[in-house]
Design a protein around this motif. Structure first.
Motif, PDB file in Angstrom:
ATOM      1  N   ASN A  58       0.811  -1.216   0.000  1.00  0.00           N
ATOM      2  CA  ASN A  58       0.000   0.000   0.000  1.00  0.00           C
ATOM      3  C   ASN A  58       0.848   1.273   0.000  1.00  0.00           C
ATOM      4  OD1 ASN A  58       0.470  -1.053   2.752  1.00  0.00           O
ATOM      5  ND2 ASN A  58      -0.485   0.862   3.384  1.00  0.00           N
ATOM      6  N   CYS A  59       2.141   1.167   0.311  1.00  0.00           N
ATOM      7  CA  CYS A  59       3.039   2.333   0.276  1.00  0.00           C
ATOM      8  C   CYS A  59       3.917   2.373  -0.972  1.00  0.00           C
ATOM      9  CB  CYS A  59       3.920   2.361   1.528  1.00  0.00           C
ATOM     10  SG  CYS A  59       2.991   2.605   3.047  1.00  0.00           S
ATOM     11  N   ASP A  60       3.745   1.439  -1.884  1.00  0.00           N
ATOM     12  CA  ASP A  60       4.501   1.423  -3.140  1.00  0.00           C
ATOM     13  C   ASP A  60       3.687   2.149  -4.209  1.00  0.00           C
ATOM     14  OD1 ASP A  60       6.781  -0.102  -2.306  1.00  0.00           O
ATOM     15  OD2 ASP A  60       5.545  -1.904  -2.363  1.00  0.00           O
ATOM     16  N   PHE A  61       3.631   3.462  -4.093  1.00  0.00           N
ATOM     17  CA  PHE A  61       2.680   4.265  -4.861  1.00  0.00           C
ATOM     18  C   PHE A  61       2.856   4.191  -6.365  1.00  0.00           C
ATOM     19  CE2 PHE A  61       3.187   6.360  -0.684  1.00  0.00           C
ATOM     20  CZ  PHE A  61       1.936   6.043  -0.184  1.00  0.00           C
ATOM     21  N   SER A  62       4.066   4.115  -6.866  1.00  0.00           N
ATOM     22  CA  SER A  62       4.268   4.110  -8.324  1.00  0.00           C
ATOM     23  C   SER A  62       4.738   2.759  -8.837  1.00  0.00           C
ATOM     24  CB  SER A  62       5.277   5.194  -8.705  1.00  0.00           C
ATOM     25  OG  SER A  62       6.525   4.940  -8.079  1.00  0.00           O
ATOM     26  N   SER A  63       4.531   1.715  -8.071  1.00  0.00           N
ATOM     27  CA  SER A  63       5.029   0.392  -8.437  1.00  0.00           C
ATOM     28  C   SER A  63       4.230  -0.215  -9.585  1.00  0.00           C
ATOM     29  CB  SER A  63       4.953  -0.542  -7.226  1.00  0.00           C
ATOM     30  OG  SER A  63       5.383  -1.826  -7.583  1.00  0.00           O
ATOM     31  N   VAL A  64       4.928  -0.965 -10.399  1.00  0.00           N
ATOM     32  CA  VAL A  64       4.297  -1.675 -11.512  1.00  0.00           C
ATOM     33  C   VAL A  64       3.918  -3.107 -11.138  1.00  0.00           C
ATOM     34  CG1 VAL A  64       5.507  -0.305 -13.243  1.00  0.00           C
ATOM     35  CG2 VAL A  64       6.520  -2.458 -12.454  1.00  0.00           C
ATOM     36  N   TYR A  65       4.233  -3.511  -9.904  1.00  0.00           N
ATOM     37  CA  TYR A  65       3.979  -4.881  -9.480  1.00  0.00           C
ATOM     38  C   TYR A  65       2.549  -5.020  -8.960  1.00  0.00           C
ATOM     39  CZ  TYR A  65       8.953  -5.156 -10.032  1.00  0.00           C
ATOM     40  OH  TYR A  65      10.207  -5.092 -10.569  1.00  0.00           O
TER      41      TYR A  65
END
Length: 153
Positions: A58-65
Motif C-alpha cells: 500500500n506504500c509502493d505508490f508508483s510500483s508496476v507490481y
C-alpha cells in the motif's frame, strides 16, 4: 530448496542488503511482499543476479507490481501478497478464502509487521515481519517436508 521472504522495508535499504548478502549464495529464490520496492530496486543494482519475485504494498505508490500473485516453484503453489487487499490487519478471513480459492500450498503476506507462522486447513501461512525492523522469514523445503521460520539481520 531455500526461499527467503521479506517485506515492509520502508526505506531501510541497509537491512535489505544485509538479508540479500546473508542468503545470496544459499537461497534459490527471494520473495518481497511489498512496501519498499524502491529499496529492492536499489539492492538489485548491487545484486542483479538474485532471483526475486515481488508484489506491491500500500506504500509502493508508483510500483508496476501487482498487489498479489501466484507463483509455482519447487512443486509448491504460493500465493504472495502484501496483505492490504485482504484486510489482514483485522483478521485473516479474506486471505484464507483467497488462499483456498487459488489452491495455494503456502500463503505469504506482510503489512502487519508482525511475524506469524501458522498451518490452517493444510495451507501454511507466513508473515516475515518487517525488514525495517530487521525481520525476515526462511522457507526450507525438502522431500521430508517444509520448515518455516523467522530470522533477524
Amino acid at each position: 530448496m531455500r526461499i527467503v521472504v521479506f517485506s515492509d522495508s520502508h526505506r531501510r535499504v541497509s537491512n535489505v542488503l544485509k538479508i540479500i548478502e546473508r542468503h545470496k549464495n544459499n537461497a534459490d529464490l527471494f520473495f518481497f511482499l511489498g512496501d519498499g520496492n524502491d529499496d529492492v530496486d536499489e539492492a538489485l543494482t548491487m545484486y542483479p543476479d538474485i532471483k526475486i519475485e515481488r508484489v506491491s504494498g500500500n506504500c509502493d505508490f508508483s510500483s508496476v507490481y501487482p498487489a498479489s500473485k501466484i507463483i509455482e516453484f519447487g512443486g509448491k503453489r504460493f500465493l504472495i501478497t502484501h496483505g492490504h487487499p485482504y484486510y489482514v490487519k483485522h483478521n485473516l478471513y479474506n486471505l484464507e478464502r483467497e488462499a483456498k480459492s487459488v489452491k495455494a500450498d503456502i500463503c505469504l503476506f506482510g503489512h502487519t509487521h508482525i511475524p506469524y507462522i501458522e498451518n490452517i486447513d493444510g495451507i501454511r501461512y507466513m508473515n516475515p515481519g518487517s525488514a525495517a525492523d530487521g525481520r525476515y522469514g526462511i522457507i526450507d523445503t525438502e522431500n521430508s517436508g517444509i520448515m518455516m521460520y523467522h530470522s533477524e539481520v
